[in-house]
Design a protein around this motif. Sequence first.
Motif, PDB file in Angstrom:
ATOM      1  N   GLN A 273       0.831  -1.202   0.000  1.00 41.55           N
ATOM      2  CA  GLN A 273       0.000   0.000   0.000  1.00 41.55           C
ATOM      3  C   GLN A 273       0.867   1.255   0.000  1.00 41.55           C
ATOM      4  OE1 GLN A 273      -3.267  -0.088  -0.226  1.00 41.55           O
ATOM      5  NE2 GLN A 273      -3.758   2.076   0.070  1.00 41.55           N
ATOM      6  N   LEU A 274       1.935   1.244   0.772  1.00 46.35           N
ATOM      7  CA  LEU A 274       2.853   2.380   0.827  1.00 46.35           C
ATOM      8  C   LEU A 274       3.552   2.584  -0.512  1.00 46.35           C
ATOM      9  CD1 LEU A 274       3.954   4.504   2.825  1.00 46.35           C
ATOM     10  CD2 LEU A 274       5.840   2.929   3.299  1.00 46.35           C
ATOM     11  N   LEU A 275       3.924   1.480  -1.151  1.00 46.00           N
ATOM     12  CA  LEU A 275       4.581   1.564  -2.456  1.00 46.00           C
ATOM     13  C   LEU A 275       3.631   2.133  -3.505  1.00 46.00           C
ATOM     14  CD1 LEU A 275       7.024   0.972  -4.250  1.00 46.00           C
ATOM     15  CD2 LEU A 275       6.167  -1.358  -4.545  1.00 46.00           C
ATOM     16  N   PHE A 276       2.355   1.719  -3.465  1.00 47.28           N
ATOM     17  CA  PHE A 276       1.366   2.257  -4.395  1.00 47.28           C
ATOM     18  C   PHE A 276       1.287   3.779  -4.291  1.00 47.28           C
ATOM     19  CE2 PHE A 276      -1.452  -1.813  -4.555  1.00 47.28           C
ATOM     20  CZ  PHE A 276      -0.492  -2.412  -5.342  1.00 47.28           C
ATOM     21  N   GLY A 277       1.208   4.283  -3.056  1.00 47.65           N
ATOM     22  CA  GLY A 277       1.124   5.723  -2.856  1.00 47.65           C
ATOM     23  C   GLY A 277       2.385   6.453  -3.270  1.00 47.65           C
ATOM     24  N   ALA A 278       3.537   5.865  -2.967  1.00 47.96           N
ATOM     25  CA  ALA A 278       4.818   6.503  -3.309  1.00 47.96           C
ATOM     26  C   ALA A 278       5.004   6.598  -4.825  1.00 47.96           C
ATOM     27  CB  ALA A 278       5.970   5.721  -2.682  1.00 47.96           C
ATOM     28  N   VAL A 279       4.524   5.593  -5.551  1.00 48.76           N
ATOM     29  CA  VAL A 279       4.651   5.591  -7.014  1.00 48.76           C
ATOM     30  C   VAL A 279       3.737   6.643  -7.633  1.00 48.76           C
ATOM     31  CG1 VAL A 279       4.142   4.217  -9.070  1.00 48.76           C
ATOM     32  CG2 VAL A 279       5.426   3.205  -7.195  1.00 48.76           C
ATOM     33  N   GLU A 280       2.581   6.880  -6.991  1.00 50.99           N
ATOM     34  CA  GLU A 280       1.610   7.809  -7.568  1.00 50.99           C
ATOM     35  C   GLU A 280       2.088   9.265  -7.538  1.00 50.99           C
ATOM     36  OE1 GLU A 280      -2.271   7.444  -5.959  1.00 50.99           O
ATOM     37  OE2 GLU A 280      -2.484   5.320  -6.459  1.00 50.99           O
ATOM     38  N   LEU A 281       2.870   9.645  -6.541  1.00 48.02           N
ATOM     39  CA  LEU A 281       3.283  11.050  -6.402  1.00 48.02           C
ATOM     40  C   LEU A 281       4.055  11.574  -7.618  1.00 48.02           C
ATOM     41  CD1 LEU A 281       4.217  11.305  -2.618  1.00 48.02           C
ATOM     42  CD2 LEU A 281       2.343  12.462  -3.792  1.00 48.02           C
ATOM     43  N   PRO A 282       5.129  10.894  -8.074  1.00 43.46           N
ATOM     44  CA  PRO A 282       5.818  11.423  -9.261  1.00 43.46           C
ATOM     45  C   PRO A 282       4.964  11.370 -10.519  1.00 43.46           C
ATOM     46  CG  PRO A 282       6.715   9.272  -8.626  1.00 43.46           C
ATOM     47  CD  PRO A 282       5.814   9.718  -7.522  1.00 43.46           C
ATOM     48  N   SER A 283       3.991  10.438 -10.566  1.00 41.79           N
ATOM     49  CA  SER A 283       3.134  10.355 -11.752  1.00 41.79           C
ATOM     50  C   SER A 283       2.255  11.597 -11.878  1.00 41.79           C
ATOM     51  CB  SER A 283       2.274   9.092 -11.701  1.00 41.79           C
ATOM     52  OG  SER A 283       1.254   9.199 -10.730  1.00 41.79           O
ATOM     53  N   LYS A 284       1.836  12.180 -10.734  1.00 35.62           N
ATOM     54  CA  LYS A 284       1.023  13.395 -10.777  1.00 35.62           C
ATOM     55  C   LYS A 284       1.836  14.563 -11.341  1.00 35.62           C
ATOM     56  CE  LYS A 284      -2.015  11.056  -8.388  1.00 35.62           C
ATOM     57  NZ  LYS A 284      -3.157  10.411  -9.046  1.00 35.62           N
ATOM     58  N   LEU A 285       3.085  14.682 -10.907  1.00 33.79           N
ATOM     59  CA  LEU A 285       3.954  15.741 -11.421  1.00 33.79           C
ATOM     60  C   LEU A 285       4.179  15.561 -12.920  1.00 33.79           C
ATOM     61  CD1 LEU A 285       5.807  18.173 -10.963  1.00 33.79           C
ATOM     62  CD2 LEU A 285       7.638  16.567 -10.354  1.00 33.79           C
ATOM     63  N   LEU A 286       4.361  14.310 -13.337  1.00 37.41           N
ATOM     64  CA  LEU A 286       4.555  14.017 -14.753  1.00 37.41           C
ATOM     65  C   LEU A 286       3.335  14.437 -15.570  1.00 37.41           C
ATOM     66  CD1 LEU A 286       6.394  12.629 -16.879  1.00 37.41           C
ATOM     67  CD2 LEU A 286       5.202  10.494 -16.351  1.00 37.41           C
ATOM     68  N   VAL A 287       2.140  14.148 -15.055  1.00 29.93           N
ATOM     69  CA  VAL A 287       0.910  14.529 -15.752  1.00 29.93           C
ATOM     70  C   VAL A 287       0.806  16.042 -15.873  1.00 29.93           C
ATOM     71  CG1 VAL A 287      -1.615  14.588 -15.552  1.00 29.93           C
ATOM     72  CG2 VAL A 287      -0.383  12.457 -15.153  1.00 29.93           C
ATOM     73  N   TYR A 288       1.083  16.744 -14.790  1.00 31.20           N
ATOM     74  CA  TYR A 288       0.973  18.208 -14.803  1.00 31.20           C
ATOM     75  C   TYR A 288       1.890  18.822 -15.865  1.00 31.20           C
ATOM     76  CZ  TYR A 288       1.302  23.043 -13.232  1.00 31.20           C
ATOM     77  OH  TYR A 288       1.298  24.415 -13.195  1.00 31.20           O
ATOM     78  N   LEU A 289       3.128  18.381 -15.909  1.00 34.42           N
ATOM     79  CA  LEU A 289       4.087  18.937 -16.868  1.00 34.42           C
ATOM     80  C   LEU A 289       3.721  18.581 -18.308  1.00 34.42           C
ATOM     81  CD1 LEU A 289       7.426  18.190 -14.954  1.00 34.42           C
ATOM     82  CD2 LEU A 289       6.235  20.387 -15.151  1.00 34.42           C
TER      83      LEU A 289
END
Length: 428
Positions: free
Chosen positions: A255-271
Amino acid sequence: MGFEELLDKWDLVCEQKGLSKLTSTFFFVGVLVGAVLFGYLSDRFGRRRLLLVAYASSLVLSLVSAASVSYVMFVITRTLTGSALAGFTIIVLPLELEWLDVEHRVVAGVLSTIFWTGGVLLLALVGYLIRDWRWLLLAATLPCVPGILSIWWVPESARWLLTQGRVEEARGYLLCCARLNGQSVGEEELSQEALNKVAEGERVVQRPSYLDLFRTPRLRHISLCCVVVWFGVNVSYYGLTLDLSGLGLDVYQTQLLFGAVELPSKLLVYLCVRRAGRRLTLSGMLLGAALTYGVRLLVPSGTRAWTTALAVVGKMFSEAAFTTAYFFTSELYPTVLRQTGLGLASLVGRLGGSLAPLAALLDGVWLLLPKLVYGGIALLAGCIALLLPETRKAQLPETIQDVEKMSHQEEEMQCRLNGTEERHSEKL
Protein backbone atom coordinates in the motif's frame (compact mmCIF):
# COMPACT_ATOMS: atom_id res chain seq x y z
CA MET A 1 -10.52 -8.93 16.16
CA GLY A 2 -8.05 -9.63 13.37
CA PHE A 3 -8.95 -10.77 9.86
CA GLU A 4 -7.85 -14.36 10.48
CA GLU A 5 -10.06 -14.59 13.58
CA LEU A 6 -12.95 -13.21 11.55
CA LEU A 7 -12.54 -15.98 8.98
CA ASP A 8 -12.80 -18.58 11.74
CA LYS A 9 -15.81 -16.88 13.35
CA TRP A 10 -17.77 -16.75 10.09
CA ASP A 11 -16.58 -20.24 9.07
CA LEU A 12 -14.74 -18.98 5.98
CA VAL A 13 -12.15 -21.75 6.06
CA CYS A 14 -11.55 -25.03 4.25
CA GLU A 15 -14.28 -25.47 1.61
CA GLN A 16 -15.66 -21.96 2.30
CA LYS A 17 -12.26 -20.25 1.98
CA GLY A 18 -13.06 -18.90 -1.49
CA LEU A 19 -15.90 -16.78 -0.10
CA SER A 20 -13.40 -14.44 1.58
CA LYS A 21 -12.02 -13.55 -1.86
CA LEU A 22 -15.50 -12.72 -3.18
CA THR A 23 -15.90 -9.73 -0.85
CA SER A 24 -13.68 -7.48 -2.97
CA THR A 25 -15.40 -8.74 -6.13
CA PHE A 26 -18.81 -7.73 -4.78
CA PHE A 27 -17.38 -4.39 -3.67
CA PHE A 28 -16.23 -3.61 -7.22
CA VAL A 29 -19.59 -4.75 -8.59
CA GLY A 30 -21.07 -2.08 -6.33
CA VAL A 31 -18.60 0.50 -7.65
CA LEU A 32 -19.58 -0.44 -11.20
CA VAL A 33 -23.30 -0.02 -10.53
CA GLY A 34 -22.74 3.18 -8.54
CA ALA A 35 -20.80 4.80 -11.39
CA VAL A 36 -23.72 4.29 -13.77
CA LEU A 37 -26.37 5.29 -11.24
CA PHE A 38 -24.70 8.41 -9.85
CA GLY A 39 -23.54 9.49 -13.31
CA TYR A 40 -27.10 9.61 -14.61
CA LEU A 41 -28.70 11.01 -11.44
CA SER A 42 -26.20 13.87 -11.04
CA ASP A 43 -26.96 15.02 -14.60
CA ARG A 44 -30.65 14.76 -13.78
CA PHE A 45 -30.86 16.23 -10.26
CA GLY A 46 -27.60 18.15 -9.86
CA ARG A 47 -24.03 17.58 -8.67
CA ARG A 48 -24.28 19.03 -5.15
CA ARG A 49 -27.35 17.07 -4.09
CA LEU A 50 -25.99 13.73 -5.29
CA LEU A 51 -22.59 14.48 -3.75
CA LEU A 52 -24.28 14.82 -0.37
CA VAL A 53 -26.16 11.56 -0.95
CA ALA A 54 -22.89 9.81 -1.83
CA TYR A 55 -21.08 11.04 1.28
CA ALA A 56 -23.96 10.35 3.68
CA SER A 57 -24.70 6.87 2.32
CA SER A 58 -20.97 6.00 2.37
CA LEU A 59 -20.79 6.98 6.04
CA VAL A 60 -23.92 5.09 7.08
CA LEU A 61 -23.17 1.94 5.07
CA SER A 62 -19.56 1.79 6.31
CA LEU A 63 -20.76 2.05 9.90
CA VAL A 64 -23.24 -0.75 9.27
CA SER A 65 -20.45 -2.82 7.66
CA ALA A 66 -18.35 -2.41 10.80
CA ALA A 67 -21.28 -3.72 12.85
CA SER A 68 -21.86 -6.77 10.63
CA VAL A 69 -22.71 -9.97 12.48
CA SER A 70 -22.57 -12.35 9.50
CA TYR A 71 -20.77 -12.81 6.21
CA VAL A 72 -23.94 -12.15 4.16
CA MET A 73 -24.58 -8.88 5.97
CA PHE A 74 -20.97 -7.79 5.46
CA VAL A 75 -21.01 -8.58 1.73
CA ILE A 76 -24.30 -6.74 1.14
CA THR A 77 -23.20 -3.62 3.02
CA ARG A 78 -19.78 -3.55 1.32
CA THR A 79 -21.42 -3.86 -2.10
CA LEU A 80 -23.71 -0.93 -1.33
CA THR A 81 -20.74 1.01 0.09
CA GLY A 82 -18.90 0.51 -3.20
CA SER A 83 -21.87 2.03 -5.05
CA ALA A 84 -21.89 5.05 -2.74
CA LEU A 85 -18.12 5.59 -2.98
CA ALA A 86 -18.34 5.57 -6.77
CA GLY A 87 -20.65 8.57 -6.47
CA PHE A 88 -18.22 11.14 -5.18
CA THR A 89 -15.28 9.77 -7.19
CA ILE A 90 -17.07 10.70 -10.43
CA ILE A 91 -18.85 13.85 -9.21
CA VAL A 92 -16.10 15.85 -7.48
CA LEU A 93 -13.73 16.43 -10.41
CA PRO A 94 -16.35 17.47 -13.01
CA LEU A 95 -17.90 19.84 -10.46
CA GLU A 96 -14.48 21.44 -9.96
CA LEU A 97 -13.90 21.81 -13.69
CA GLU A 98 -17.32 23.37 -14.27
CA TRP A 99 -16.35 26.25 -11.95
CA LEU A 100 -12.87 26.88 -13.41
CA ASP A 101 -11.48 28.67 -16.42
CA VAL A 102 -9.27 27.03 -19.03
CA GLU A 103 -6.00 28.02 -17.39
CA HIS A 104 -6.74 26.50 -13.98
CA ARG A 105 -8.40 23.21 -14.99
CA VAL A 106 -5.12 21.28 -15.12
CA VAL A 107 -3.97 22.49 -11.72
CA ALA A 108 -7.30 21.58 -10.12
CA GLY A 109 -7.46 18.19 -11.81
CA VAL A 110 -3.98 17.15 -10.70
CA LEU A 111 -4.28 18.70 -7.24
CA SER A 112 -7.47 16.81 -6.41
CA THR A 113 -5.84 13.50 -7.36
CA ILE A 114 -2.86 14.32 -5.10
CA PHE A 115 -5.26 14.29 -2.15
CA TRP A 116 -6.32 10.82 -3.30
CA THR A 117 -2.67 9.77 -3.20
CA GLY A 118 -2.36 11.23 0.28
CA GLY A 119 -5.26 9.04 1.34
CA VAL A 120 -3.55 5.97 -0.10
CA LEU A 121 -0.38 6.70 1.89
CA LEU A 122 -2.34 7.48 5.06
CA LEU A 123 -4.29 4.24 4.74
CA ALA A 124 -1.05 2.26 4.89
CA LEU A 125 -0.18 3.92 8.21
CA VAL A 126 -3.70 3.58 9.65
CA GLY A 127 -3.89 -0.07 8.60
CA TYR A 128 -0.56 -0.78 10.24
CA LEU A 129 -1.57 0.89 13.52
CA ILE A 130 -5.12 -0.49 13.71
CA ARG A 131 -5.28 -4.26 13.29
CA ASP A 132 -8.90 -4.81 14.37
CA TRP A 133 -11.01 -4.79 11.18
CA ARG A 134 -14.03 -3.08 12.74
CA TRP A 135 -12.00 -0.17 14.11
CA LEU A 136 -10.10 0.04 10.83
CA LEU A 137 -13.36 0.42 8.90
CA LEU A 138 -14.48 3.12 11.32
CA ALA A 139 -11.18 4.99 10.97
CA ALA A 140 -11.33 4.79 7.17
CA THR A 141 -14.91 6.12 7.27
CA LEU A 142 -14.20 9.20 9.41
CA PRO A 143 -13.15 11.46 6.43
CA CYS A 144 -16.79 11.27 5.24
CA VAL A 145 -17.80 13.46 8.20
CA PRO A 146 -15.84 16.59 7.12
CA GLY A 147 -16.92 15.77 3.56
CA ILE A 148 -20.58 16.02 4.58
CA LEU A 149 -19.96 19.25 6.52
CA SER A 150 -18.10 20.80 3.57
CA ILE A 151 -21.19 20.45 1.33
CA TRP A 152 -22.52 23.57 3.07
CA TRP A 153 -19.84 25.62 1.28
CA VAL A 154 -19.84 23.68 -2.01
CA PRO A 155 -21.81 25.53 -4.71
CA GLU A 156 -23.97 23.80 -7.28
CA SER A 157 -22.64 23.99 -10.83
CA ALA A 158 -23.86 27.24 -12.38
CA ARG A 159 -23.38 25.66 -15.81
CA TRP A 160 -25.73 22.82 -14.89
CA LEU A 161 -28.29 25.21 -13.38
CA LEU A 162 -28.41 27.22 -16.61
CA THR A 163 -29.01 24.08 -18.68
CA GLN A 164 -31.97 23.35 -16.38
CA GLY A 165 -33.38 26.87 -16.73
CA ARG A 166 -32.75 27.72 -13.04
CA VAL A 167 -31.40 31.17 -13.84
CA GLU A 168 -31.95 32.87 -10.47
CA GLU A 169 -30.00 30.18 -8.58
CA ALA A 170 -27.16 30.32 -11.12
CA ARG A 171 -27.03 34.11 -10.83
CA GLY A 172 -26.78 33.91 -7.03
CA TYR A 173 -23.85 31.50 -7.19
CA LEU A 174 -22.08 33.56 -9.87
CA LEU A 175 -22.41 36.79 -7.85
CA CYS A 176 -21.09 34.99 -4.76
CA CYS A 177 -18.15 33.66 -6.80
CA ALA A 178 -17.38 37.16 -8.08
CA ARG A 179 -17.38 38.56 -4.53
CA LEU A 180 -15.04 35.81 -3.30
CA ASN A 181 -12.64 36.57 -6.16
CA GLY A 182 -12.78 40.30 -5.49
CA GLN A 183 -14.27 41.01 -8.91
CA SER A 184 -16.75 43.82 -9.48
CA VAL A 185 -19.54 42.63 -11.76
CA GLY A 186 -22.01 45.06 -13.30
CA GLU A 187 -25.73 44.41 -13.16
CA GLU A 188 -25.88 44.28 -16.97
CA GLU A 189 -23.28 41.51 -17.17
CA LEU A 190 -25.21 39.24 -14.83
CA SER A 191 -28.70 40.59 -15.30
CA GLN A 192 -31.69 38.28 -15.32
CA GLU A 193 -32.29 39.03 -19.01
CA ALA A 194 -28.70 38.28 -20.02
CA LEU A 195 -28.66 34.96 -18.17
CA ASN A 196 -32.09 34.08 -19.56
CA LYS A 197 -30.66 34.40 -23.08
CA VAL A 198 -27.78 32.10 -22.15
CA ALA A 199 -30.16 29.63 -20.51
CA GLU A 200 -32.44 29.58 -23.56
CA GLY A 201 -29.51 28.56 -25.75
CA GLU A 202 -28.43 25.84 -23.31
CA ARG A 203 -31.81 24.63 -22.06
CA VAL A 204 -32.18 20.85 -22.15
CA VAL A 205 -35.16 19.87 -24.25
CA GLN A 206 -35.42 16.34 -22.83
CA ARG A 207 -34.06 14.45 -19.88
CA PRO A 208 -30.52 13.13 -20.43
CA SER A 209 -30.04 9.42 -20.93
CA TYR A 210 -27.22 7.06 -21.83
CA LEU A 211 -28.66 6.77 -25.35
CA ASP A 212 -27.88 10.46 -25.88
CA LEU A 213 -24.17 9.59 -25.76
CA PHE A 214 -24.61 7.82 -29.13
CA ARG A 215 -27.26 9.93 -30.88
CA THR A 216 -24.99 12.34 -32.77
CA PRO A 217 -21.86 11.46 -34.81
CA ARG A 218 -19.40 13.44 -32.70
CA LEU A 219 -20.68 12.23 -29.33
CA ARG A 220 -20.82 8.66 -30.66
CA HIS A 221 -17.18 8.95 -31.75
CA ILE A 222 -16.12 10.37 -28.36
CA SER A 223 -18.08 7.76 -26.38
CA LEU A 224 -16.75 4.77 -28.32
CA CYS A 225 -13.17 6.01 -28.05
CA CYS A 226 -13.55 6.77 -24.33
CA VAL A 227 -14.88 3.31 -23.42
CA VAL A 228 -11.96 1.64 -25.24
CA VAL A 229 -9.45 3.98 -23.59
CA TRP A 230 -10.93 3.51 -20.10
CA PHE A 231 -10.97 -0.26 -20.56
CA GLY A 232 -7.28 -0.18 -21.50
CA VAL A 233 -6.37 2.21 -18.67
CA ASN A 234 -8.00 -0.02 -16.05
CA VAL A 235 -6.61 -3.28 -17.44
CA SER A 236 -3.05 -1.93 -17.50
CA TYR A 237 -3.47 -0.25 -14.08
CA TYR A 238 -4.77 -3.32 -12.27
CA GLY A 239 -2.48 -5.65 -14.20
CA LEU A 240 0.54 -3.74 -12.93
CA THR A 241 -1.03 -3.59 -9.47
CA LEU A 242 -1.16 -7.38 -9.45
CA ASP A 243 2.49 -7.47 -10.50
CA LEU A 244 3.50 -5.21 -7.61
CA SER A 245 1.41 -7.30 -5.21
CA GLY A 246 3.46 -10.33 -6.16
CA LEU A 247 6.83 -8.83 -5.20
CA GLY A 248 6.88 -10.49 -1.79
CA LEU A 249 5.93 -7.35 0.19
CA ASP A 250 3.36 -7.43 2.98
CA VAL A 251 0.04 -5.61 2.58
CA TYR A 252 1.26 -2.44 4.36
CA GLN A 253 4.46 -2.16 2.32
CA THR A 254 2.50 -2.75 -0.89
CA GLN A 255 0.00 0.00 0.00
CA LEU A 256 2.85 2.38 0.83
CA LEU A 257 4.58 1.56 -2.46
CA PHE A 258 1.37 2.26 -4.40
CA GLY A 259 1.12 5.72 -2.86
CA ALA A 260 4.82 6.50 -3.31
CA VAL A 261 4.65 5.59 -7.01
CA GLU A 262 1.61 7.81 -7.57
CA LEU A 263 3.28 11.05 -6.40
CA PRO A 264 5.82 11.42 -9.26
CA SER A 265 3.13 10.36 -11.75
CA LYS A 266 1.02 13.40 -10.78
CA LEU A 267 3.95 15.74 -11.42
CA LEU A 268 4.56 14.02 -14.75
CA VAL A 269 0.91 14.53 -15.75
CA TYR A 270 0.97 18.21 -14.80
CA LEU A 271 4.09 18.94 -16.87
CA CYS A 272 3.04 16.88 -19.89
CA VAL A 273 -0.55 18.12 -20.06
CA ARG A 274 0.53 21.76 -19.98
CA ARG A 275 3.10 21.26 -22.71
CA ALA A 276 1.74 18.49 -24.93
CA GLY A 277 -2.00 18.58 -24.24
CA ARG A 278 -4.43 15.97 -22.93
CA ARG A 279 -4.58 13.67 -25.95
CA LEU A 280 -0.85 13.17 -26.42
CA THR A 281 -0.29 12.82 -22.65
CA LEU A 282 -2.96 10.12 -22.30
CA SER A 283 -1.72 8.26 -25.36
CA GLY A 284 1.91 8.60 -24.31
CA MET A 285 1.28 7.27 -20.80
CA LEU A 286 -0.61 4.25 -22.13
CA LEU A 287 2.12 3.56 -24.67
CA GLY A 288 4.69 3.91 -21.88
CA ALA A 289 2.82 1.30 -19.82
CA ALA A 290 2.66 -0.97 -22.88
CA LEU A 291 6.39 -0.49 -23.43
CA THR A 292 7.22 -1.59 -19.88
CA TYR A 293 5.21 -4.76 -20.46
CA GLY A 294 7.10 -5.32 -23.71
CA VAL A 295 10.51 -4.85 -22.09
CA ARG A 296 9.55 -7.24 -19.29
CA LEU A 297 8.89 -9.93 -21.88
CA LEU A 298 12.58 -9.66 -22.83
CA VAL A 299 13.97 -9.53 -19.29
CA PRO A 300 14.83 -12.93 -17.75
CA SER A 301 12.54 -13.85 -14.87
CA GLY A 302 15.52 -14.36 -12.52
CA THR A 303 16.58 -10.68 -12.60
CA ARG A 304 14.44 -9.51 -9.68
CA ALA A 305 15.86 -5.97 -9.55
CA TRP A 306 14.99 -5.24 -13.20
CA THR A 307 11.57 -6.85 -12.86
CA THR A 308 10.75 -4.72 -9.82
CA ALA A 309 12.03 -1.51 -11.44
CA LEU A 310 9.99 -2.10 -14.61
CA ALA A 311 6.87 -2.91 -12.57
CA VAL A 312 7.23 0.35 -10.61
CA VAL A 313 7.83 2.42 -13.77
CA GLY A 314 4.86 0.75 -15.46
CA LYS A 315 2.66 1.48 -12.44
CA MET A 316 3.71 5.12 -12.64
CA PHE A 317 2.74 5.31 -16.33
CA SER A 318 -0.61 3.60 -15.72
CA GLU A 319 -1.43 5.87 -12.77
CA ALA A 320 -0.58 8.91 -14.92
CA ALA A 321 -2.92 7.59 -17.63
CA PHE A 322 -5.66 7.10 -15.03
CA THR A 323 -5.29 10.69 -13.77
CA THR A 324 -5.32 12.14 -17.29
CA ALA A 325 -8.32 10.04 -18.36
CA TYR A 326 -10.45 11.40 -15.51
CA PHE A 327 -10.25 15.10 -16.29
CA PHE A 328 -9.82 14.64 -20.08
CA THR A 329 -13.11 12.71 -20.24
CA SER A 330 -14.81 15.37 -18.11
CA GLU A 331 -13.74 18.03 -20.62
CA LEU A 332 -14.93 16.08 -23.66
CA TYR A 333 -18.59 15.76 -22.71
CA PRO A 334 -21.10 18.65 -22.56
CA THR A 335 -22.49 19.81 -19.23
CA VAL A 336 -25.87 18.17 -19.82
CA LEU A 337 -24.19 14.75 -20.26
CA ARG A 338 -20.85 15.16 -18.47
CA GLN A 339 -21.61 12.91 -15.51
CA THR A 340 -23.50 10.41 -17.68
CA GLY A 341 -20.53 10.11 -20.04
CA LEU A 342 -18.08 9.75 -17.18
CA GLY A 343 -20.35 7.13 -15.62
CA LEU A 344 -20.36 5.06 -18.82
CA ALA A 345 -16.58 5.30 -19.17
CA SER A 346 -16.13 4.33 -15.52
CA LEU A 347 -18.50 1.37 -15.98
CA VAL A 348 -16.46 -0.06 -18.84
CA GLY A 349 -13.26 0.75 -16.99
CA ARG A 350 -14.39 -1.19 -13.93
CA LEU A 351 -15.24 -4.12 -16.18
CA GLY A 352 -11.66 -3.99 -17.43
CA GLY A 353 -10.39 -3.87 -13.86
CA SER A 354 -12.53 -6.90 -12.97
CA LEU A 355 -11.17 -8.87 -15.92
CA ALA A 356 -7.51 -8.03 -15.18
CA PRO A 357 -7.12 -10.76 -12.50
CA LEU A 358 -8.65 -13.30 -14.88
CA ALA A 359 -6.03 -12.48 -17.50
CA ALA A 360 -3.37 -13.35 -14.93
CA LEU A 361 -4.66 -16.94 -15.04
CA LEU A 362 -3.44 -17.21 -18.63
CA ASP A 363 0.06 -17.93 -17.31
CA GLY A 364 -1.07 -21.58 -17.21
CA VAL A 365 -1.17 -21.50 -21.02
CA TRP A 366 2.08 -19.56 -21.42
CA LEU A 367 3.99 -17.84 -18.63
CA LEU A 368 4.37 -14.57 -20.55
CA LEU A 369 0.84 -14.47 -21.99
CA PRO A 370 -0.69 -12.26 -19.24
CA LYS A 371 1.93 -9.55 -19.80
CA LEU A 372 1.35 -9.80 -23.56
CA VAL A 373 -2.39 -9.32 -23.05
CA TYR A 374 -1.96 -6.38 -20.64
CA GLY A 375 0.58 -4.70 -22.92
CA GLY A 376 -1.47 -5.31 -26.07
CA ILE A 377 -4.61 -3.78 -24.57
CA ALA A 378 -2.64 -0.76 -23.30
CA LEU A 379 -1.11 -0.33 -26.77
CA LEU A 380 -4.54 -0.44 -28.43
CA ALA A 381 -5.97 2.07 -25.94
CA GLY A 382 -2.99 4.39 -26.48
CA CYS A 383 -3.61 4.39 -30.24
CA ILE A 384 -7.36 4.97 -29.83
CA ALA A 385 -6.67 7.91 -27.52
CA LEU A 386 -5.10 9.73 -30.48
CA LEU A 387 -8.52 9.76 -32.17
CA LEU A 388 -10.04 11.92 -29.43
CA PRO A 389 -10.28 15.71 -29.91
CA GLU A 390 -7.83 17.88 -28.00
CA THR A 391 -9.35 20.03 -25.22
CA ARG A 392 -6.27 22.00 -24.24
CA LYS A 393 -7.38 25.75 -24.35
CA ALA A 394 -10.96 24.79 -25.28
CA GLN A 395 -14.01 26.00 -23.37
CA LEU A 396 -16.15 23.31 -21.76
CA PRO A 397 -19.09 22.46 -24.07
CA GLU A 398 -22.51 23.05 -22.51
CA THR A 399 -24.91 21.21 -24.84
CA ILE A 400 -24.83 18.42 -27.41
CA GLN A 401 -25.05 21.09 -30.11
CA ASP A 402 -21.85 22.69 -28.76
CA VAL A 403 -19.98 19.40 -29.22
CA GLU A 404 -21.19 19.10 -32.82
CA LYS A 405 -20.28 22.74 -33.54
CA MET A 406 -16.77 22.15 -32.22
CA SER A 407 -16.51 19.23 -34.64
CA HIS A 408 -17.48 21.40 -37.61
CA GLN A 409 -15.06 24.13 -36.52
CA GLU A 410 -12.21 21.61 -36.33
CA GLU A 411 -13.07 20.31 -39.81
CA GLU A 412 -13.12 23.84 -41.24
CA MET A 413 -9.78 24.64 -39.59
CA GLN A 414 -8.28 21.44 -40.97
CA CYS A 415 -9.54 22.28 -44.46
CA ARG A 416 -7.98 25.75 -44.22
CA LEU A 417 -4.67 24.27 -43.10
CA ASN A 418 -4.73 21.77 -45.96
CA GLY A 419 -5.55 24.56 -48.44
CA THR A 420 -2.67 26.68 -47.11
CA GLU A 421 -0.26 23.76 -47.44
CA GLU A 422 -1.40 23.08 -51.00
CA ARG A 423 -0.93 26.73 -52.03
CA HIS A 424 2.49 26.78 -50.38
CA SER A 425 3.57 23.63 -52.24
CA GLU A 426 2.34 25.09 -55.56
CA LYS A 427 4.47 28.21 -54.99
CA LEU A 428 7.51 26.04 -54.36
